[in-house]
Write a protein that holds these residues in place. Structure first.
Motif, PDB file in Angstrom:
ATOM      1  N   LEU A  97      -3.529  46.757 -42.211  1.00  0.00           N
ATOM      2  CA  LEU A  97      -3.095  47.253 -40.715  1.00  0.00           C
ATOM      3  C   LEU A  97      -4.662  47.114 -39.931  1.00  0.00           C
ATOM      4  CD1 LEU A  97      -1.425  50.783 -41.778  1.00  0.00           C
ATOM      5  CD2 LEU A  97      -0.704  48.693 -40.865  1.00  0.00           C
ATOM      6  N   GLY A  98      -5.630  47.009 -40.526  1.00  0.00           N
ATOM      7  CA  GLY A  98      -6.790  46.870 -39.761  1.00  0.00           C
ATOM      8  C   GLY A  98      -7.103  45.413 -39.007  1.00  0.00           C
ATOM      9  N   ASN A  99      -6.227  44.390 -39.506  1.00  0.00           N
ATOM     10  CA  ASN A  99      -6.320  43.260 -38.987  1.00  0.00           C
ATOM     11  C   ASN A  99      -5.324  43.334 -37.447  1.00  0.00           C
ATOM     12  OD1 ASN A  99      -6.288  42.861 -41.904  1.00  0.00           O
ATOM     13  ND2 ASN A  99      -7.359  40.941 -41.163  1.00  0.00           N
ATOM     14  N   VAL A 100      -4.295  44.367 -37.663  1.00  0.00           N
ATOM     15  CA  VAL A 100      -3.494  44.334 -36.636  1.00  0.00           C
ATOM     16  C   VAL A 100      -3.857  45.266 -35.568  1.00  0.00           C
ATOM     17  CG1 VAL A 100      -0.884  45.053 -36.011  1.00  0.00           C
ATOM     18  CG2 VAL A 100      -1.600  43.872 -38.154  1.00  0.00           C
ATOM     19  N   TRP A 101      -4.668  46.384 -35.775  1.00  0.00           N
ATOM     20  CA  TRP A 101      -5.087  47.327 -34.750  1.00  0.00           C
ATOM     21  C   TRP A 101      -6.370  47.397 -34.603  1.00  0.00           C
ATOM     22  CZ3 TRP A 101      -2.490  52.077 -37.886  1.00  0.00           C
ATOM     23  CH2 TRP A 101      -3.626  52.585 -38.603  1.00  0.00           C
ATOM     24  N   ARG A 102      -7.330  47.027 -35.400  1.00  0.00           N
ATOM     25  CA  ARG A 102      -8.692  47.113 -35.285  1.00  0.00           C
ATOM     26  C   ARG A 102      -9.486  45.972 -34.653  1.00  0.00           C
ATOM     27  NH1 ARG A 102     -13.920  47.671 -37.832  1.00  0.00           N
ATOM     28  NH2 ARG A 102     -14.765  49.801 -37.028  1.00  0.00           N
ATOM     29  N   PHE A 103      -9.147  44.786 -35.182  1.00  0.00           N
ATOM     30  CA  PHE A 103      -9.815  43.437 -34.837  1.00  0.00           C
ATOM     31  C   PHE A 103      -9.324  43.333 -33.162  1.00  0.00           C
ATOM     32  CE2 PHE A 103      -9.741  39.054 -33.982  1.00  0.00           C
ATOM     33  CZ  PHE A 103     -11.181  38.722 -34.073  1.00  0.00           C
ATOM     34  N   PRO A 104      -8.279  43.218 -33.028  1.00  0.00           N
ATOM     35  CA  PRO A 104      -7.885  42.960 -31.536  1.00  0.00           C
ATOM     36  C   PRO A 104      -8.314  43.898 -30.458  1.00  0.00           C
ATOM     37  CG  PRO A 104      -5.825  42.907 -32.845  1.00  0.00           C
ATOM     38  CD  PRO A 104      -7.008  43.310 -33.662  1.00  0.00           C
ATOM     39  N   TYR A 105      -8.766  45.136 -31.052  1.00  0.00           N
ATOM     40  CA  TYR A 105      -9.226  46.047 -30.142  1.00  0.00           C
ATOM     41  C   TYR A 105     -10.772  45.707 -29.816  1.00  0.00           C
ATOM     42  CZ  TYR A 105     -11.752  50.329 -28.251  1.00  0.00           C
ATOM     43  OH  TYR A 105     -12.228  51.339 -27.781  1.00  0.00           O
ATOM     44  N   LEU A 106     -11.296  45.353 -30.870  1.00  0.00           N
ATOM     45  CA  LEU A 106     -13.079  45.153 -30.989  1.00  0.00           C
ATOM     46  C   LEU A 106     -13.249  43.809 -30.298  1.00  0.00           C
ATOM     47  CD1 LEU A 106     -13.745  45.966 -34.759  1.00  0.00           C
ATOM     48  CD2 LEU A 106     -14.316  47.154 -32.794  1.00  0.00           C
ATOM     49  N   CYS A 107     -12.108  42.834 -30.455  1.00  0.00           N
ATOM     50  CA  CYS A 107     -12.584  41.734 -29.760  1.00  0.00           C
ATOM     51  C   CYS A 107     -12.372  41.945 -28.333  1.00  0.00           C
ATOM     52  CB  CYS A 107     -11.227  40.694 -30.026  1.00  0.00           C
ATOM     53  SG  CYS A 107     -11.573  38.907 -30.129  1.00  0.00           S
ATOM     54  N   TYR A 108     -11.394  42.592 -27.721  1.00  0.00           N
ATOM     55  CA  TYR A 108     -11.129  42.833 -26.275  1.00  0.00           C
ATOM     56  C   TYR A 108     -12.618  43.595 -25.813  1.00  0.00           C
ATOM     57  CZ  TYR A 108     -10.704  47.076 -23.352  1.00  0.00           C
ATOM     58  OH  TYR A 108     -10.911  48.295 -22.683  1.00  0.00           O
ATOM     59  N   LEU A 312       7.657  38.014 -22.206  1.00  0.00           N
ATOM     60  CA  LEU A 312       7.582  39.208 -21.385  1.00  0.00           C
ATOM     61  C   LEU A 312       6.810  39.046 -20.057  1.00  0.00           C
ATOM     62  CD1 LEU A 312       7.398  41.911 -24.208  1.00  0.00           C
ATOM     63  CD2 LEU A 312       9.389  41.372 -22.672  1.00  0.00           C
ATOM     64  N   PRO A 313       7.096  39.512 -19.053  1.00  0.00           N
ATOM     65  CA  PRO A 313       5.998  39.466 -17.890  1.00  0.00           C
ATOM     66  C   PRO A 313       4.936  40.138 -18.179  1.00  0.00           C
ATOM     67  CG  PRO A 313       8.152  41.253 -17.533  1.00  0.00           C
ATOM     68  CD  PRO A 313       8.392  40.411 -18.587  1.00  0.00           C
ATOM     69  N   GLY A 314       3.972  39.869 -17.567  1.00  0.00           N
ATOM     70  CA  GLY A 314       2.335  40.196 -17.929  1.00  0.00           C
ATOM     71  C   GLY A 314       1.780  39.731 -19.267  1.00  0.00           C
ATOM     72  N   ALA A 315       2.696  39.101 -19.933  1.00  0.00           N
ATOM     73  CA  ALA A 315       2.082  38.601 -21.478  1.00  0.00           C
ATOM     74  C   ALA A 315       0.999  37.606 -21.174  1.00  0.00           C
ATOM     75  CB  ALA A 315       3.027  37.976 -22.278  1.00  0.00           C
ATOM     76  N   TYR A 316       0.960  36.704 -20.191  1.00  0.00           N
ATOM     77  CA  TYR A 316      -0.319  36.044 -19.949  1.00  0.00           C
ATOM     78  C   TYR A 316      -1.521  36.423 -19.590  1.00  0.00           C
ATOM     79  CZ  TYR A 316      -2.875  31.977 -17.882  1.00  0.00           C
ATOM     80  OH  TYR A 316      -4.290  31.250 -17.421  1.00  0.00           O
ATOM     81  N   ASP A 317      -1.533  37.628 -18.743  1.00  0.00           N
ATOM     82  CA  ASP A 317      -2.477  38.369 -18.393  1.00  0.00           C
ATOM     83  C   ASP A 317      -3.015  39.153 -19.633  1.00  0.00           C
ATOM     84  OD1 ASP A 317      -2.310  37.401 -15.741  1.00  0.00           O
ATOM     85  OD2 ASP A 317      -1.051  39.029 -15.266  1.00  0.00           O
ATOM     86  N   GLY A 318      -2.228  39.415 -20.322  1.00  0.00           N
ATOM     87  CA  GLY A 318      -2.815  40.231 -21.499  1.00  0.00           C
ATOM     88  C   GLY A 318      -3.538  39.372 -22.419  1.00  0.00           C
ATOM     89  N   ILE A 319      -2.926  38.194 -22.832  1.00  0.00           N
ATOM     90  CA  ILE A 319      -3.667  37.185 -23.673  1.00  0.00           C
ATOM     91  C   ILE A 319      -5.133  36.689 -22.958  1.00  0.00           C
ATOM     92  CG2 ILE A 319      -3.564  34.898 -24.587  1.00  0.00           C
ATOM     93  CD1 ILE A 319      -0.469  35.514 -24.964  1.00  0.00           C
ATOM     94  N   MET A 320      -5.097  36.476 -21.765  1.00  0.00           N
ATOM     95  CA  MET A 320      -6.314  36.153 -21.325  1.00  0.00           C
ATOM     96  C   MET A 320      -7.054  37.216 -21.078  1.00  0.00           C
ATOM     97  SD  MET A 320      -5.804  32.955 -20.602  1.00  0.00           S
ATOM     98  CE  MET A 320      -7.453  32.781 -19.674  1.00  0.00           C
ATOM     99  N   PHE A 321      -6.684  38.227 -20.991  1.00  0.00           N
ATOM    100  CA  PHE A 321      -7.721  39.857 -21.197  1.00  0.00           C
ATOM    101  C   PHE A 321      -8.286  39.627 -22.486  1.00  0.00           C
ATOM    102  CE2 PHE A 321      -8.624  44.016 -21.793  1.00  0.00           C
ATOM    103  CZ  PHE A 321      -9.343  44.369 -20.227  1.00  0.00           C
ATOM    104  N   TYR A 322      -7.615  39.348 -23.561  1.00  0.00           N
ATOM    105  CA  TYR A 322      -8.177  39.178 -24.954  1.00  0.00           C
ATOM    106  C   TYR A 322      -9.088  37.937 -25.129  1.00  0.00           C
ATOM    107  CZ  TYR A 322      -7.293  38.448 -30.002  1.00  0.00           C
ATOM    108  OH  TYR A 322      -7.693  38.018 -31.305  1.00  0.00           O
ATOM    109  N   PHE A 384      -4.840  35.858 -35.116  1.00  0.00           N
ATOM    110  CA  PHE A 384      -3.386  35.684 -34.672  1.00  0.00           C
ATOM    111  C   PHE A 384      -2.593  37.028 -34.119  1.00  0.00           C
ATOM    112  CE2 PHE A 384       1.051  35.692 -35.958  1.00  0.00           C
ATOM    113  CZ  PHE A 384       1.449  34.588 -35.138  1.00  0.00           C
ATOM    114  N   ALA A 385      -3.136  38.206 -34.989  1.00  0.00           N
ATOM    115  CA  ALA A 385      -2.319  39.064 -34.391  1.00  0.00           C
ATOM    116  C   ALA A 385      -2.988  39.832 -33.087  1.00  0.00           C
ATOM    117  CB  ALA A 385      -2.924  40.313 -35.405  1.00  0.00           C
ATOM    118  N   GLY A 386      -4.076  39.509 -32.833  1.00  0.00           N
ATOM    119  CA  GLY A 386      -4.494  39.661 -31.369  1.00  0.00           C
ATOM    120  C   GLY A 386      -3.779  39.197 -30.097  1.00  0.00           C
TER     121      GLY A 386
END
Length: 663
Positions: A97-108, A312-322, A384-386
């Motif tokens: 679960l840490g790969n799915v919910w912790r790494f993406p947040y830390l990356c952002y 989904l609409p807004g997905a590109y903005d989310g990925i670029m934010f990441y 990838f999960a990010g």
């Protein structure tokens, strides 16, 4: 024929401990009878065994061979049916679960794509070296997390510490699975219960659709299109937050307010423990088959969610934010600290479970190559999960008309608030909700049962019992699961979330794992010897690893671990829940007791063994750092000593008495 006893200066071969008498082991072709695997595979062509030398084992004048053979008391260690079973088990345990919910947040949080620079750097200097060390140590010693430290018995406290940590992990981590299972059951409704405000647990402040953008430049008392003023909207709550806090947790006012049991959650907890038990009870033969599904299916779901998310609409903005890099973040010490702690969390270092998994490998398995492959899979999954996470968060932010930073969270909040909210906004919401929580359940399930496997393996190695005790493993697993379940009952009350966070923050925190990893490197590199262990690895895999591993174990990795550890201590902050509730002083005392219960195992065991031993300090040190070899080392470590083939099976001349050392 002369019988060889153990000289004080050589390494000890220990096959089975007995309390009433020295161990008598019969020579010959195994002496165990039947097909139970209790004999030992001979090295000589005529069926006799080759004795083990003590060459280079300890600092002492005598270097005598020790002749050791097996008998009815020894049971051969189980091995993986296929090597891929080991690989999939490691993937299932380390990728969680840490790969799915912790790494993406830390990356952002730490500069987007620029976070990969400190992350990958610490992977090279800390993650891979210790990951490889733990697997190789288990494979070489053929023992679980406690007996593996027979390589330097004075530091056996490392094994006890890892057992304490993994026990605490097994205890609280399964609550995430219970919550996920609860959400999975609730997903099988035509209307998701967390998507509306007309339920019994909702409050008057509940609002389904936020329109914060309508309040830009408006007066606080201005009425918006949803018949709420801007002041009222500021205090409004989403139905998913109310479902999480009022229905699932039914959270109380604080740690001291236990409240009532949540019986639905208790039944989910019981069901998950039953699943874990039946995944583990038969050992690695069954575990190795189950992980093929539990470790691979989450990848299928992640790919499906990514394909759905990017449309989904807004997905590109989310990925670029990441991934958008913020180079100024590299100047902040916290970014490097977050990278280091994430490595230790996601690679499951210091828990002893990797050692237990490695102990079931064949002696000649190429664990060096395995370590690199597993590390790439682990870190690759995190990255990838990010994309999956932030494509959905971008959509969620676009729907609510807020900035992505307001919906990006870490930990249970991301899994049980952001994700459920996102899927509730999708077409055919129950399908996506069920798919996501099924993936969440599988991601946690394989990590959980491998953790239980590691704990039970360590216990059974310390208390091998009698060979004819047929159901010792099944009973041991049942006792472990039952004990953890009883402790978990404190986490299904109204105050359970506070207890869960206490375990999560202290018992298996960055400090305890860093402390454990630091001592693992010190013991292997400086007590046993880095060059010596490199030779042992070469015996197993057929070639010497790149010297970088030795340099990391000896210098770089201990410095990294201790640096991050000291930073944690200096910047320690009291535990809070939701940045609002501050834990009482006695709650922090309980937390530090949880942390110190594992950290103190190392110095306390070391001092106890030194004071119990006899002789000068130098003599005690020499005895207590003398390795205790296992029976498999007979075959692989000393082919140059004269064979025992002249011994005749079935006579008293073929007995070898092995005495316990001063330890």
């Amino acid at each position: 024929m002369e019988k060889h006893s153990l000289p004080s200066s050589c390494s000890l071969v220990l096959l089975e401990e007995t309390k009433k008498r020295p161990l008598l082991l019969s020579n010959g072709n195994g002496g165990g009878g039947g097909g139970g695997g209790n004999g030992y595979s001979p090295t000589a062509a005529n069926g006799s065994l080759v004795p083990l030398t003590a060459d280079g084992a300890c600092d002492g004048p005598e270097k005598k061979p020790v002749a050791v053979v097996t008998g009815p008391g020894y049971q051969e260690r189980e091995t993986w049916t296929r090597q891929m079973d080991f690989m999939m088990s490691c993937v299932g345990f380390a990728v969680g679960l840490g790969n799915v919910w912790r790494f993406p947040y830390l990356c952002y949080k730490n500069g987007g794509g620029v976070f990969l620079i400190p992350y990958l750097l610490i992977v090279v200097v800390g993650g891979i070296p210790i990951f490889f060390l733990e697997i190789a140590l288990g494979q070489f010693m053929k023992a679980g997390s406690i007996n593996v430290w027979n390589i330097a018995p004075l530091f056996k406290g490392l094994g006890y510490a890892s057992m304490v940590i993994v026990f605490f992990c097994n205890t609280y981590y399964i609550m995430v699975l219970a919550w996920g299972f609860y959400y999975l059951i609730k997903s099988f409704n035509s209307t998701l219960p967390w998507s509306t405000c007309d339920n019994e647990w909702n409050t008057p402040n509940c609002i389904e659709i936020f329109r914060h953008q309508d309040c830009n430049g408006s007066l606080p008392n201005a009425t918006m299109s949803n018949n709420m003023t801007c002041a009222e909207m500021a205090n409004a709550r989403s139905p998913i937050i109310e479902f999480w806090e009022n229905k699932v947790l039914n959270i109380s006012s604080g740690l001291g307010d236990t409240g009532e049991f949540n019986w639905e959650l208790t039944l989910c907890l019981m069901a998950v423990w039953v699943m874990v038990y039946f995944c583990v009870w038969k050992g690695v033969k069954s575990t190795g088959k189950i992980v093929y599904f539990t470790a691979t299916f989450p990848y299928v779901v992640l790919i499906i969610l990514l394909v759905r998310g990017v449309t989904l609409p807004g997905a590109y903005d989310g990925i670029m934010f990441y991934i958008k890099p913020d180079w100024s973040k590299l100047e902040e010490a916290q970014v490097w600290i977050d990278a280091g702690t994430q490595i230790f969390f996601s690679y499951a270092i210091g828990l002893g479970a990797l050692t237990a998994l490695g102990s079931y490998n064949r002696f000649n398995n190429d664990c060096y190559k395995d370590a690199f492959v597993l590390a790439m899979i682990n870190s690759g999954t995190s990255f990838f999960a990010g994309f999956v996470v932030f494509s959905i968060l971008g959509f969620m932010a676009a729907e609510q008309g807020v900035d992505i930073s307001q919906v990006a969270e870490s930990g249970p909040g991301l899994a049980f608030i952001a994700y459920p909210k996102a899927v509730s906004l999708m077409p055919v919401a129950p399908l996506w909700a069920a798919l996501f929580f099924f993936m969440l359940l599988l991601l946690g399930l394989d990590s959980q049962f491998v953790g239980v496997e590691g704990f039970v393996t360590g216990i059974l190695d310390v208390f091998p019992g009698k060979q004819n005790f047929r159901y010792k493993r099944e009973i041991s697993v049942a006792i472990c699961c039952l004990l953890c379940f009883i402790i978990d009952l404190s986490m299904v009350t109204q105050g359970g979330m506070y207890v869960f966070q206490l375990f999560d923050y202290y018992s298996a925190s960055g400090m305890t794992l860093l402390w454990q990893a630091f001592w693992e490197c010190i013991v292997v590199a400086w007590v046993y010897g880095a060059d010596r262990f490199m030779d042992d690895v070469a015996r197993m895999i057929g070639y010497r690893p790149f010297p970088w591993m030795k340099w990391c174990w000896s210098f770089i990795t201990p410095c990294v671990c201790m640096g991050i550890f000291l930073f944690h201590l200096v910047n320690y902050k009291p535990l809070t829940y939701n940045n609002v509730y501050v834990y009482p002083w006695w709650g922090e005392v309980i937390g530090w007791c949880l942390a110190l219960s594992s950290m103190l195992c190392i110095p306390v065991t070391l001092l106890y063994k030194l004071f119990r031993a006899k002789g000068t300090f130098k003599e005690r040190w020499a005895h207590l750092t003398c390795p205790v070899w296992g029976p498999h080392h007979l075959e692989y470590m000393a082919p140059d000593i004269k064979s025992l083939s002249s011994l005749s099976p079935g006579t008293d001349d073929n007995k070898v008495i092995i005495f316990e050392s001063v330890m």
